[in-house]
Design a protein around this motif. Structure first.
Motif, short mmCIF file in Angstrom:
data_model
loop_
_atom_site.label_atom_id
_atom_site.label_comp_id
_atom_site.label_asym_id
_atom_site.label_seq_id
_atom_site.Cartn_x
_atom_site.Cartn_y
_atom_site.Cartn_z
N VAL A 287 48.49 24.59 39.45
CA VAL A 287 49.08 25.29 40.59
C VAL A 287 49.03 26.80 40.37
N THR A 288 49.29 27.23 39.14
CA THR A 288 49.26 28.66 38.83
C THR A 288 47.89 29.26 39.08
N ILE A 289 46.85 28.61 38.55
CA ILE A 289 45.50 29.18 38.67
C ILE A 289 45.04 29.17 40.12
N VAL A 290 45.39 28.12 40.87
CA VAL A 290 45.00 28.06 42.28
C VAL A 290 45.66 29.17 43.07
N LEU A 291 46.96 29.39 42.86
CA LEU A 291 47.68 30.42 43.60
C LEU A 291 47.24 31.83 43.20
N VAL A 292 47.03 32.05 41.90
CA VAL A 292 46.62 33.38 41.45
C VAL A 292 45.25 33.74 42.02
N VAL A 293 44.31 32.80 41.95
CA VAL A 293 42.98 33.06 42.51
C VAL A 293 43.06 33.22 44.02
N GLY A 294 43.86 32.37 44.66
CA GLY A 294 44.00 32.45 46.11
C GLY A 294 44.64 33.73 46.59
N ASN A 295 45.53 34.31 45.77
CA ASN A 295 46.22 35.54 46.15
C ASN A 295 45.46 36.80 45.77
N LEU A 296 44.90 36.83 44.57
CA LEU A 296 44.30 38.06 44.05
C LEU A 296 42.78 38.07 44.11
N SER A 297 42.15 36.92 44.32
CA SER A 297 40.69 36.74 44.32
C SER A 297 40.15 36.81 42.89
N LEU A 298 38.99 36.23 42.69
CA LEU A 298 38.41 36.17 41.35
C LEU A 298 38.10 37.56 40.78
N PRO A 299 37.44 38.46 41.52
CA PRO A 299 37.19 39.81 40.97
C PRO A 299 38.49 40.56 40.65
N GLY A 300 39.53 40.35 41.47
CA GLY A 300 40.80 41.02 41.22
C GLY A 300 41.48 40.56 39.96
N ILE A 301 41.27 39.30 39.57
CA ILE A 301 41.90 38.76 38.37
C ILE A 301 41.26 39.33 37.11
N GLN A 302 39.95 39.47 37.11
CA GLN A 302 39.21 39.85 35.91
C GLN A 302 39.54 41.25 35.42
N THR A 303 40.11 42.08 36.26
CA THR A 303 40.44 43.46 35.87
C THR A 303 41.92 43.63 35.52
N ARG A 304 42.68 42.55 35.53
CA ARG A 304 44.12 42.64 35.26
C ARG A 304 44.46 41.98 33.94
N MET A 305 45.40 42.61 33.20
CA MET A 305 45.81 42.06 31.91
C MET A 305 46.73 40.86 32.07
N TRP A 306 47.68 40.94 33.03
CA TRP A 306 48.63 39.85 33.27
C TRP A 306 48.55 39.44 34.74
N PRO A 307 47.53 38.69 35.13
CA PRO A 307 47.34 38.36 36.55
C PRO A 307 48.52 37.62 37.19
N THR A 308 49.14 36.72 36.45
CA THR A 308 50.26 35.97 37.01
C THR A 308 51.42 36.89 37.34
N PRO B 10 34.85 30.56 41.54
CA PRO B 10 36.19 30.10 41.95
C PRO B 10 36.54 28.70 41.48
N ASP B 11 35.66 28.05 40.72
CA ASP B 11 35.90 26.68 40.28
C ASP B 11 36.75 26.61 39.02
N VAL B 12 37.49 27.66 38.73
CA VAL B 12 38.31 27.70 37.51
C VAL B 12 39.33 26.58 37.48
N TRP B 13 39.80 26.15 38.64
CA TRP B 13 40.82 25.10 38.69
C TRP B 13 40.26 23.76 38.19
N ILE B 14 38.97 23.54 38.35
CA ILE B 14 38.35 22.31 37.85
C ILE B 14 38.35 22.31 36.33
N SER B 15 38.09 23.47 35.73
CA SER B 15 38.11 23.59 34.27
C SER B 15 39.50 23.29 33.72
N VAL B 16 40.52 23.79 34.40
CA VAL B 16 41.90 23.53 33.96
C VAL B 16 42.20 22.04 34.01
N LEU B 17 41.76 21.38 35.08
CA LEU B 17 42.01 19.95 35.23
C LEU B 17 41.30 19.16 34.14
#
Length: 379
Positions: free
Chosen positions: A232-253, A40-47
């Motif tokens: 803000v996008t990455i934090v909200l997407v991860v917070g809404n869909l969870s990390l496993p839910g994002i990895q299986t989607r083509m357009w998570p946003t 879940p630390d993807v937001w740190i990479s973006v920063l």
């Protein structure tokens, strides 16, 4: 030197850079970075990527300011000589051309998937190119004026989407922080940095500034704005869909936008409205790259009719945009372009700046920050 009528100010440069960066990246960034990081630390990479790209942007500006009124295609021959400069210039032009085609193809894919399901891809590509040529043939000032109107509306709509999606936000999806250490975060810097592709226009747009002293401010403000939006996008997407839910989607946003509805409040579902405006944002990245590619061809080969160059590019852009067989190949092309940009606009400008210092080409910075131009001897 650029004509005074084509000069632009700092705020206009910020508009150009932001519109050149924000495009398809915000739709795919959560998926690509989540696969690379795996925590879940993807937001740190973006920063961290934002800080890195800010440093690179200041490097590009420093190089450009040594040659006031000249684009990268005009001042590189003074640094490297004629033949090497042709090779480097062609590489940059090819990069812009392929990036134009990539953005147009992404627009076509999204349109056929979410808006006009039965419309052939080639039709969407062709219509986008012809609308683009109608606008960019008016010149840089016209393009800026159009997207000075579009950008605030798009960002306002994005803020509304963020606000509404926060109702489903779960903080636990972002925990634990650094649970697997710092190494996964470092793995996410590269894929997140690829979403910042577009900052390289500073090598061209700085030449059009009425006062290039504001170029550092323009670079910092534009990259900072994009970093905040991505963060803000990455934090909200991860917070809404969870990390496993994002990895299986083509357009998570987009899936996040589609996952909520507010009954009785203007619109019950927002994905169509969001898609219309964000397609305009992707169109902006294409338009600026098309214009700057034509400027590169004009400056590199010392041509005069830039409008003719823009029209001549249309069949090339169409063919390249139609080459990927499917969406997976299209996104793979985007990843390839991102990798190329690291070399072309990260390592190469640093080398050119060092050579310009060693060979004493271009101007030099005084202690008060003003640019003093040296006479440049012919090659």
């Amino acid at each position: 030197m650029k004509q005074s009528s084509s000069k632009i100010n700092t705020s206009e440069v910020i508009v150009v850079v932001i519109n050149s960066i924000l495009g398809a990246g915000i739709l795919t960034l959560p998926r690509t970075i989540s696969k690379a990081v795996g925590t879940p630390d993807v937001w740190i990479s973006v920063l961290m990527s934002g800080v890195l790209v800010t440093g690179i942007s200041l490097l590009l500006v420093t190089l450009s300011r040594r040659f006031p009124g000249k684009t990268v295609f005009e001042f590189v021959p003074e640094i490297t000589g004629k033949w090497i400069s042709y090779l480097l210039g062609l590489l940059i032009i090819v990069y812009f051309v392929v990036l134009c085609s990539f953005e147009v193809r992404v627009m076509a894919e999204i349109t056929s998937m979410y808006i006009l399901e039965r419309t052939p891809t080639w039709v969407t590509i062709m219509v986008s190119l012809w609308i683009g040529i109608y606008m960019i043939s008016g010149g840089l000032k016209v393009i800026i004026r159009v997207f000075e109107i579009v950008l605030p509306v798009t960002l306002l709509l994005l803020a509304l989407v963020f606000l509404l999606s926060s109702k489903m936000f779960e903080l636990d999806n972002l925990r634990p922080v650094l649970g697997d250490g710092f190494m996964p975060v470092l793995k996410g810097i590269k894929p997140s940095a690829l979403s910042y592709s577009g900052y390289e226009v500073l090598l061209i747009i700085t030449a059009y500034m009425a006062d290039n002293k504001g170029s550092n401010k323009a670079a910092i403000y534009s990259i900072l704005s994009c970093t905040i939006i991505y963060l803000v996008t990455i934090v909200l997407v991860v917070g809404n869909l969870s990390l496993p839910g994002i990895q299986t989607r083509m357009w998570p946003t987009l899936d996040m936008v589609r996952s909520f509805e507010i009954e009785g409040f203007l619109f019950e579902r927002y994905e169509s409205l969001f898609m219309v405006f964000w397609l305009m944002q992707i169109f902006a990245t294409y338009a600026f790259k098309h214009y700057f590619a034509s400027v590169g061809i004009r400056d590199l080969f010392r041509l005069k009719n830039v409008t003719g160059i823009q029209f001549a590019m249309l069949p090339v852009l169409y063919v390249i945009a139609y080459l990927p067989k499917n969406l997976e190949e299209t996104l793979a092309l985007g990843d390839f372009l991102g990798n190329i940009s690291i070399f072309l606009f990260g390592l190469l400008p640093l080398l050119l700046l060092l050579i310009s210092f060693v060979r004493k080409k271009g101007g030099k910075q005084d202690t008060d920050g003003t640019l003093e131009v040296n006479s440049v001897q012919s090659q």
